[in-house]
Design an enzyme around this catalytic site. Structure first.
Site, PDB file in Angstrom:
ATOM      1  N   GLN A   1       1.176  -1.107  -0.158  1.00 29.40           N
ATOM      2  CA  GLN A   1       0.119   0.246   0.110  1.00 29.40           C
ATOM      3  C   GLN A   1       1.291   1.520   0.028  1.00 29.40           C
ATOM      4  O   GLN A   1       1.041   2.384  -0.453  1.00 29.40           O
ATOM      5  CB  GLN A   1      -0.751   0.064   0.915  1.00 29.40           C
ATOM      6  CG  GLN A   1      -2.085  -1.365   0.581  1.00 29.40           C
ATOM      7  CD  GLN A   1      -3.133  -0.937  -0.320  1.00 29.40           C
ATOM      8  OE1 GLN A   1      -3.235   0.765  -0.175  1.00 29.40           O
ATOM      9  NE2 GLN A   1      -3.264  -1.875  -0.469  1.00 29.40           N
TER      10      GLN A   1
ATOM     11  N   HIS B   1      -0.784  -4.025  -9.463  1.00 31.10           N
ATOM     12  CA  HIS B   1      -2.343  -3.699  -9.498  1.00 31.10           C
ATOM     13  C   HIS B   1      -2.739  -2.739  -8.479  1.00 31.10           C
ATOM     14  O   HIS B   1      -3.671  -2.115  -9.141  1.00 31.10           O
ATOM     15  CB  HIS B   1      -3.214  -4.990  -9.583  1.00 31.10           C
ATOM     16  CG  HIS B   1      -3.381  -5.595  -8.473  1.00 31.10           C
ATOM     17  ND1 HIS B   1      -4.338  -5.483  -7.755  1.00 31.10           N
ATOM     18  CD2 HIS B   1      -2.807  -6.493  -7.414  1.00 31.10           C
ATOM     19  CE1 HIS B   1      -4.865  -6.207  -6.764  1.00 31.10           C
ATOM     20  NE2 HIS B   1      -3.713  -7.080  -6.790  1.00 31.10           N
TER      21      HIS B   1
ATOM     22  N   THR C   1       9.089 -19.166 -16.425  1.00 30.90           N
ATOM     23  CA  THR C   1       9.019 -18.305 -17.254  1.00 30.90           C
ATOM     24  C   THR C   1       8.431 -16.877 -16.432  1.00 30.90           C
ATOM     25  O   THR C   1       7.596 -16.643 -16.414  1.00 30.90           O
ATOM     26  CB  THR C   1       8.349 -18.785 -18.829  1.00 30.90           C
ATOM     27  OG1 THR C   1       9.048 -20.134 -19.212  1.00 30.90           O
ATOM     28  CG2 THR C   1       8.739 -17.802 -20.371  1.00 30.90           C
TER      29      THR C   1
ATOM     30  N   SER D   1       3.119  -4.690  -4.750  1.00 29.82           N
ATOM     31  CA  SER D   1       2.478  -5.149  -6.235  1.00 29.82           C
ATOM     32  C   SER D   1       1.950  -4.077  -7.226  1.00 29.82           C
ATOM     33  O   SER D   1       1.538  -3.149  -6.921  1.00 29.82           O
ATOM     34  CB  SER D   1       0.655  -6.034  -5.282  1.00 29.82           C
ATOM     35  OG  SER D   1      -0.135  -5.787  -6.401  1.00 29.82           O
TER      36      SER D   1
ATOM     37  N   CYS E   1     -16.747 -10.032   5.144  1.00 30.19           N
ATOM     38  CA  CYS E   1     -18.166 -10.689   4.392  1.00 30.19           C
ATOM     39  C   CYS E   1     -17.488 -10.877   2.505  1.00 30.19           C
ATOM     40  O   CYS E   1     -18.667 -12.336   2.245  1.00 30.19           O
ATOM     41  CB  CYS E   1     -19.090  -9.910   3.862  1.00 30.19           C
ATOM     42  SG  CYS E   1     -20.321  -9.596   5.818  1.00 30.19           S
TER      43      CYS E   1
HETATM   44  C1  LIG Z   1      -3.258  -5.959  -1.847  1.00 34.47           C
HETATM   45  C2  LIG Z   1      -2.272  -6.296  -0.680  1.00 34.47           C
HETATM   46  C3  LIG Z   1      -1.877  -7.333  -0.567  1.00 34.47           C
HETATM   47  C4  LIG Z   1      -1.469  -8.767  -2.104  1.00 34.47           C
HETATM   48  O1  LIG Z   1      -1.617  -8.350  -3.637  1.00 34.47           O
HETATM   49  P1  LIG Z   1      -1.783  -8.922  -4.446  1.00 34.47           P
HETATM   50  O2  LIG Z   1      -0.581  -9.109  -4.938  1.00 34.47           O
HETATM   51  O3  LIG Z   1      -3.034  -8.606  -4.158  1.00 34.47           O
HETATM   52  O4  LIG Z   1      -1.370 -10.378  -3.998  1.00 34.47           O
HETATM   53  C5  LIG Z   1      -0.690  -7.719   0.319  1.00 34.47           C
HETATM   54  N1  LIG Z   1      -0.573  -6.882   1.391  1.00 34.47           N
HETATM   55  C6  LIG Z   1      -1.126  -5.652   1.056  1.00 34.47           C
HETATM   56  C7  LIG Z   1      -0.889  -4.630   2.520  1.00 34.47           C
HETATM   57  C8  LIG Z   1      -2.007  -5.044   0.383  1.00 34.47           C
HETATM   58  O5  LIG Z   1      -3.124  -4.064   0.519  1.00 34.47           O
END
Ligand SMILES: *Cc1c(COP(=O)(O)O)cnc(C)c1O
Length: 389
Positions: free
Chosen positions: A178, A200, A236, A198, A324
């Site tokens: 984050q 995304h 790969t 990450s 949920c």
């Molecule tokens: C989204 C998130 C993850 C997981 O990342 P992914 O790429 O979705 O597996 C781990 N830690 C935190 C704090 C996140 O916000």
């Protein structure tokens, strides 16, 4: 109106990122391990992306290892250190508000004979530095504390935590999924040994992330097989994903100040308006040590799930304080850890702002949310009683 305020869950891929990725699905399809020109072209793209990401955190390119996302990076960091250093000890320190990718990995290791201390946090979600120092033992091999929390946005004193780990010769990992793209991170100055990120969450594609591993840190490989990722994570490479991640990272750090200023302005407007217009509300997380895009508010006397559904009906996509989504009715472990009652935790709403958010969207939420909360409260016998008093 369709308004997305769930950027902490995931973000859309930016146009510039997608443009950069496209050729790697079609004409630039070679296997990076191949010796011919098709392969070399791919290998070069991966190495450029690795350098871009390394640059954003002050690391060397060879310290960046691509993974299948943030969860995989967290799993690798924790299990990889636990297994590589178990001759030194079996004790791990973490916190009660970690992402499940960290918490469930630690719980798994407990079953494997490791001992884990889960540090408490205060009402704002901050760990106590003295608690951390007290938790350190002779056999502590790893401290893993998240940089910023995904639910309440609280940012931990990571520099201080990293220094304590270093003074005690304990490996330090941080889940920075984050924080990355929102905070300046410099591993050449802060003694972080491992850091998870990450793609995304920063306007890149899903299913690609990275683990920074400081040179010299002993860690078990994650996937056995070919020689990819310095023989530590075989398979790969996800070239198009890696290229997209690199571009997204580059954009995020080029525009960091601008991005943060914009998000903070919208965040504070949302917090101030909602907490002043609606009675019986509480801001969760720290007032200032918080992510620029995070708003988390508890509304007493209502259910977060009903709130989410009502918001969805007027086109607002948000997230609630209960789990949920995973089919359980348990309130979030994070909201429990900051001391909320079950009832108040259930009435929590997370609105997370991103690059595409406009002031009009924020104004729309400020207009729509108060009457929804009021209507839901009218159905609560408890609220009627409080109001009558
Ligand atoms: C989204 C998130 C993850 C997981 O990342 P992914 O790429 O979705 O597996 C781990 N830690 C935190 C704090 C996140 O916000």
């Amino acid at each position: 109106m369709k308004i997305y305020l769930d950027y902490a869950a995931t973000t859309p891929v930016k146009k510039e990122v997608l443009d950069e990725m496209m050729p790697y699905f079609t004409e630039k399809f070679g296997n990076p391990s191949s010796v011919h020109s098709f392969g070399r072209e791919n290998k070069k793209a991966i190495s450029e992306s690795r350098s871009k990401i390394a640059n954003t955190i002050g690391a060397k390119p060879e310290e960046i290892y691509f993974t299948g996302g943030g969860s995989e990076a967290d799993n690798w960091a924790i299990k990889g250190i636990a297994y590589a250093q178990k001759n030194k000890g079996n004790h791990i320190i973490t916190s009660k508000i970690e992402h499940h990718a960290v918490l469930h990995t630690c719980e798994y290791l407990e079953k494997e004979g490791f001992e884990v201390t889960y540090l408490d946090v205060d009402e704002y979600g901050l760990i106590n530095i003295d608690d951390l120092k007290d938790a350190i033992k002779e056999n502590t091999i790893l401290i893993t504390i998240m940089y910023a929390n995904n639910e309440i946005g609280t940012i931990q004193p990571i520099e201080e935590i990293a220094e304590i780990a270093k003074e005690n010769s304990i490996v330090f990992h941080t889940d920075a999924v984050q924080a990355y793209g929102n905070k300046k991170i410099d591993v050449s100055k802060t003694p972080i040994d491992l850091l998870s990120i990450s793609s995304h969450k920063i306007y890149g594609p899903k299913g690609i992330g990275a683990l920074y591993i400081r040179k010299g840190v002993k860690i078990h490989p994650l996937v056995h097989g070919g020689a990819q990722e310095r023989k530590r994570r075989a398979g790969t490479e996800n070239t198009h994903g890696i290229v997209g991640f690199g571009k997204a990272a580059e954009i995020a750090y080029e525009n960091l100040e601008e991005h943060n200023a914009k998000l903070i302005k919208l965040r504070d407007k949302l917090i101030n308006e909602l907490t002043s217009k609606i009675p019986y509300t509480k801001l969760n997380g720290h007032p200032t040590k918080r992510l620029p895009g995070n708003v988390n508010i508890s509304f007493e006397f209502i259910e977060g799930e009903s709130l989410l559904l009502s918001l969805d009906m007027v086109g607002i996509a948000a997230s609630s304080g209960s789990a949920c989504t995973s089919g359980s009715l348990d309130p979030s472990h994070v909201l429990m850890a900051i001391g909320l009652s079950h009832e108040v935790a259930h009435g929590s709403l997370r609105l997370t702002i991103g690059d595409m958010t406009t002031e009009e969207e924020i104004d729309y939420v400020i207009e729509k949310l108060p009457p929804i909360v009021d209507r839901l409260r009218q159905m609560s016998p408890l609220y009627e009683k409080v109001k009558g008093e």
